[in-house]
Scaffold this motif. Structure first.
Motif, PDB file in Angstrom:
ATOM      1  N   GLN A 127       0.872  -1.172   0.000  1.00 31.13           N
ATOM      2  CA  GLN A 127       0.000   0.000   0.000  1.00 31.13           C
ATOM      3  C   GLN A 127       0.907   1.220   0.000  1.00 31.13           C
ATOM      4  O   GLN A 127       2.060   1.141   0.411  1.00 31.13           O
ATOM      5  CB  GLN A 127      -0.903   0.024   1.239  1.00 31.13           C
ATOM      6  CG  GLN A 127      -1.897  -1.121   1.316  1.00 31.13           C
ATOM      7  CD  GLN A 127      -2.670  -1.120   2.621  1.00 31.13           C
ATOM      8  OE1 GLN A 127      -2.456  -0.288   3.492  1.00 31.13           O
ATOM      9  NE2 GLN A 127      -3.565  -2.076   2.762  1.00 31.13           N
ATOM     10  N   VAL A 128       0.368   2.339  -0.466  1.00 33.40           N
ATOM     11  CA  VAL A 128       1.176   3.563  -0.505  1.00 33.40           C
ATOM     12  C   VAL A 128       0.503   4.686   0.275  1.00 33.40           C
ATOM     13  O   VAL A 128       0.609   5.857  -0.068  1.00 33.40           O
ATOM     14  CB  VAL A 128       1.462   3.994  -1.961  1.00 33.40           C
ATOM     15  CG1 VAL A 128       2.500   3.080  -2.593  1.00 33.40           C
ATOM     16  CG2 VAL A 128       0.189   4.018  -2.794  1.00 33.40           C
ATOM     17  N   GLY A 129      -0.191   4.310   1.348  1.00 36.87           N
ATOM     18  CA  GLY A 129      -0.809   5.294   2.222  1.00 36.87           C
ATOM     19  C   GLY A 129      -1.086   4.684   3.574  1.00 36.87           C
ATOM     20  O   GLY A 129      -1.387   3.494   3.685  1.00 36.87           O
ATOM     21  N   TYR A 158       4.580  -0.450   6.178  1.00 36.35           N
ATOM     22  CA  TYR A 158       5.393  -1.593   5.754  1.00 36.35           C
ATOM     23  C   TYR A 158       6.865  -1.296   6.036  1.00 36.35           C
ATOM     24  O   TYR A 158       7.299  -0.146   5.903  1.00 36.35           O
ATOM     25  CB  TYR A 158       5.213  -1.861   4.255  1.00 36.35           C
ATOM     26  CG  TYR A 158       3.860  -2.413   3.886  1.00 36.35           C
ATOM     27  CD1 TYR A 158       3.681  -3.769   3.660  1.00 36.35           C
ATOM     28  CD2 TYR A 158       2.757  -1.570   3.768  1.00 36.35           C
ATOM     29  CE1 TYR A 158       2.446  -4.282   3.317  1.00 36.35           C
ATOM     30  CE2 TYR A 158       1.512  -2.073   3.432  1.00 36.35           C
ATOM     31  CZ  TYR A 158       1.352  -3.429   3.209  1.00 36.35           C
ATOM     32  OH  TYR A 158       0.128  -3.933   2.883  1.00 36.35           O
ATOM     33  N   PRO A 159       7.647  -2.313   6.383  1.00 39.66           N
ATOM     34  CA  PRO A 159       9.063  -2.062   6.686  1.00 39.66           C
ATOM     35  C   PRO A 159       9.911  -1.785   5.459  1.00 39.66           C
ATOM     36  O   PRO A 159      10.974  -1.182   5.572  1.00 39.66           O
ATOM     37  CB  PRO A 159       9.510  -3.348   7.392  1.00 39.66           C
ATOM     38  CG  PRO A 159       8.591  -4.404   6.873  1.00 39.66           C
ATOM     39  CD  PRO A 159       7.267  -3.715   6.657  1.00 39.66           C
ATOM     40  N   PHE A 160       9.456  -2.219   4.265  1.00 45.54           N
ATOM     41  CA  PHE A 160      10.232  -2.022   3.041  1.00 45.54           C
ATOM     42  C   PHE A 160       9.297  -1.781   1.861  1.00 45.54           C
ATOM     43  O   PHE A 160       8.181  -2.296   1.818  1.00 45.54           O
ATOM     44  CB  PHE A 160      11.095  -3.255   2.715  1.00 45.54           C
ATOM     45  CG  PHE A 160      12.089  -3.611   3.772  1.00 45.54           C
ATOM     46  CD1 PHE A 160      13.262  -2.889   3.922  1.00 45.54           C
ATOM     47  CD2 PHE A 160      11.854  -4.681   4.624  1.00 45.54           C
ATOM     48  CE1 PHE A 160      14.175  -3.213   4.897  1.00 45.54           C
ATOM     49  CE2 PHE A 160      12.768  -5.023   5.609  1.00 45.54           C
ATOM     50  CZ  PHE A 160      13.934  -4.286   5.749  1.00 45.54           C
ATOM     51  N   VAL A 220       7.553 -11.805  -6.694  1.00 48.46           N
ATOM     52  CA  VAL A 220       6.401 -11.055  -7.197  1.00 48.46           C
ATOM     53  C   VAL A 220       6.112  -9.871  -6.283  1.00 48.46           C
ATOM     54  O   VAL A 220       5.952 -10.037  -5.071  1.00 48.46           O
ATOM     55  CB  VAL A 220       5.157 -11.955  -7.293  1.00 48.46           C
ATOM     56  CG1 VAL A 220       3.982 -11.186  -7.894  1.00 48.46           C
ATOM     57  CG2 VAL A 220       5.452 -13.205  -8.113  1.00 48.46           C
ATOM     58  N   ALA A 221       6.029  -8.670  -6.877  1.00 46.61           N
ATOM     59  CA  ALA A 221       5.777  -7.449  -6.108  1.00 46.61           C
ATOM     60  C   ALA A 221       4.522  -6.760  -6.619  1.00 46.61           C
ATOM     61  O   ALA A 221       4.228  -6.756  -7.821  1.00 46.61           O
ATOM     62  CB  ALA A 221       6.967  -6.501  -6.209  1.00 46.61           C
ATOM     63  N   THR A 222       3.799  -6.157  -5.698  1.00 42.15           N
ATOM     64  CA  THR A 222       2.617  -5.364  -6.026  1.00 42.15           C
ATOM     65  C   THR A 222       3.026  -3.928  -6.339  1.00 42.15           C
ATOM     66  O   THR A 222       3.711  -3.289  -5.542  1.00 42.15           O
ATOM     67  CB  THR A 222       1.632  -5.360  -4.844  1.00 42.15           C
ATOM     68  OG1 THR A 222       1.201  -6.692  -4.590  1.00 42.15           O
ATOM     69  CG2 THR A 222       0.426  -4.479  -5.142  1.00 42.15           C
ATOM     70  N   VAL A 223       2.617  -3.433  -7.499  1.00 41.87           N
ATOM     71  CA  VAL A 223       2.837  -2.031  -7.867  1.00 41.87           C
ATOM     72  C   VAL A 223       1.572  -1.524  -8.556  1.00 41.87           C
ATOM     73  O   VAL A 223       1.068  -2.153  -9.490  1.00 41.87           O
ATOM     74  CB  VAL A 223       4.059  -1.871  -8.795  1.00 41.87           C
ATOM     75  CG1 VAL A 223       4.173  -0.426  -9.288  1.00 41.87           C
ATOM     76  CG2 VAL A 223       5.339  -2.257  -8.057  1.00 41.87           C
ATOM     77  N   SER A 224       1.082  -0.385  -8.097  1.00 39.22           N
ATOM     78  CA  SER A 224      -0.179   0.162  -8.584  1.00 39.22           C
ATOM     79  C   SER A 224      -0.023   0.920  -9.896  1.00 39.22           C
ATOM     80  O   SER A 224       0.947   1.663 -10.092  1.00 39.22           O
ATOM     81  CB  SER A 224      -0.770   1.101  -7.530  1.00 39.22           C
ATOM     82  OG  SER A 224      -1.896   1.788  -8.044  1.00 39.22           O
ATOM     83  N   THR A 225      -1.004   0.760 -10.775  1.00 37.31           N
ATOM     84  CA  THR A 225      -1.052   1.555 -11.999  1.00 37.31           C
ATOM     85  C   THR A 225      -1.664   2.930 -11.757  1.00 37.31           C
ATOM     86  O   THR A 225      -1.589   3.799 -12.626  1.00 37.31           O
ATOM     87  CB  THR A 225      -1.891   0.844 -13.074  1.00 37.31           C
ATOM     88  OG1 THR A 225      -3.223   0.647 -12.574  1.00 37.31           O
ATOM     89  CG2 THR A 225      -1.284  -0.503 -13.426  1.00 37.31           C
TER      90      THR A 225
END
Length: 245
Positions: A58-60, A78-80, A99-104
């Motif tokens: 998440q980015v918030g 998140y720690p990283f 596998v990493a989650t990245v938002s469009t």
């Protein structure tokens, strides 16, 4: 082709606090949240013959839930950052997918294509992108928005985003990089493809400035459950998450 019935693929979902919201309160839970914790997790999964490890993101920070949620879960802390973490894990593993989650919703296609291409090369062709559209209003406030981007707009952007990233990953054909010292030819221009994309959401010329990794391009994973999400997954993804409650 007949469906194979003799093979099951396994993925390990590494959520640092554990999947129970109060798991961090266990006396056996790690307090450090260090790189070494994740190294241990990844190596355990690899030794157990898992196919991939997966990181959500998440980015918030959900500030509106902090008073209630801070006693239970991580609320978006998140720690990283996942690509940074998986780059480190690529050095201490040799077979398992990463596998990493990245938002469009809150990124640009060229950066995402470049980052995953780089991870794919670092890992010897083991990178995967979990393509998501962010549903968290607290994240939108960190990226020049006053609130959550409407659902239809998020998925229209995601469709175009995926096309641009895939186009950038196809910038170089196999054998494009000659590295011919005698003739002084580093690459073959005939095997270079300039994307020159111009769409509703993005204008991206290309090409990507990273050569392809051994597997050609990273694996794409998707998890949408709405009708537009399922359509996006059917068109773009090689693996699909689904959670039915």
């Amino acid at each position: 082709m007949a469906r194979r019935k003799d093979k099951l693929s396994l993925g390990a979902f590494l959520l640092f606090t554990g999947h129970h919201v109060a798991a961090w309160r266990s006396k056996d839970a790690s307090d450090s949240q260090t790189l070494q914790d994740f190294v241990q997790f990844a190596r355990l999964a690899e030794d157990a013959k898992f196919d991939a490890v997966f990181l959500a993101d998440q980015v918030g920070v959900k500030i509106d839930r902090l008073n209630a949620a801070s006693r239970k879960a991580h609320t978006g802390v998140y720690p990283f950052e996942p690509l940074t973490l998986l780059s480190a894990l690529s050095v201490v593993t040799s077979r398992i997918g990463l596998v990493a989650t990245v938002s469009t919703s809150y990124n640009e296609p060229f950066n995402v294509a470049r980052q995953f291409a780089s991870l794919d090369r670092l890992s010897g062709g083991r990178a995967g992108w979990n393509l998501v559209t962010s549903t968290d209003a607290s994240a939108a406030l960190n990226f020049n928005h006053d609130g959550l981007i409407p659902h239809a707009d998020r998925y229209a952007r995601a469709e175009e985003f995926a096309d641009v990233v895939n186009g950038l990953w196809d910038s170089w054909e196999e054998g494009a990089f000659l590295r011919d010292r005698a003739d002084g030819r580093y690459f073959d221009p005939a095997k270079l493809h300039v994307l020159d994309h111009r769409g509703r959401h993005f204008k991206v010329r290309g090409p990507l400035n990273i050569p392809p990794a051994p597997q050609g391009r990273p694996v794409v994973v998707q998890a949408g459950s709405s009708e537009p999400g399922k359509a996006l997954a059917a068109r773009t993804a090689e693996a699909i998450f689904t959670a039915q409650q």
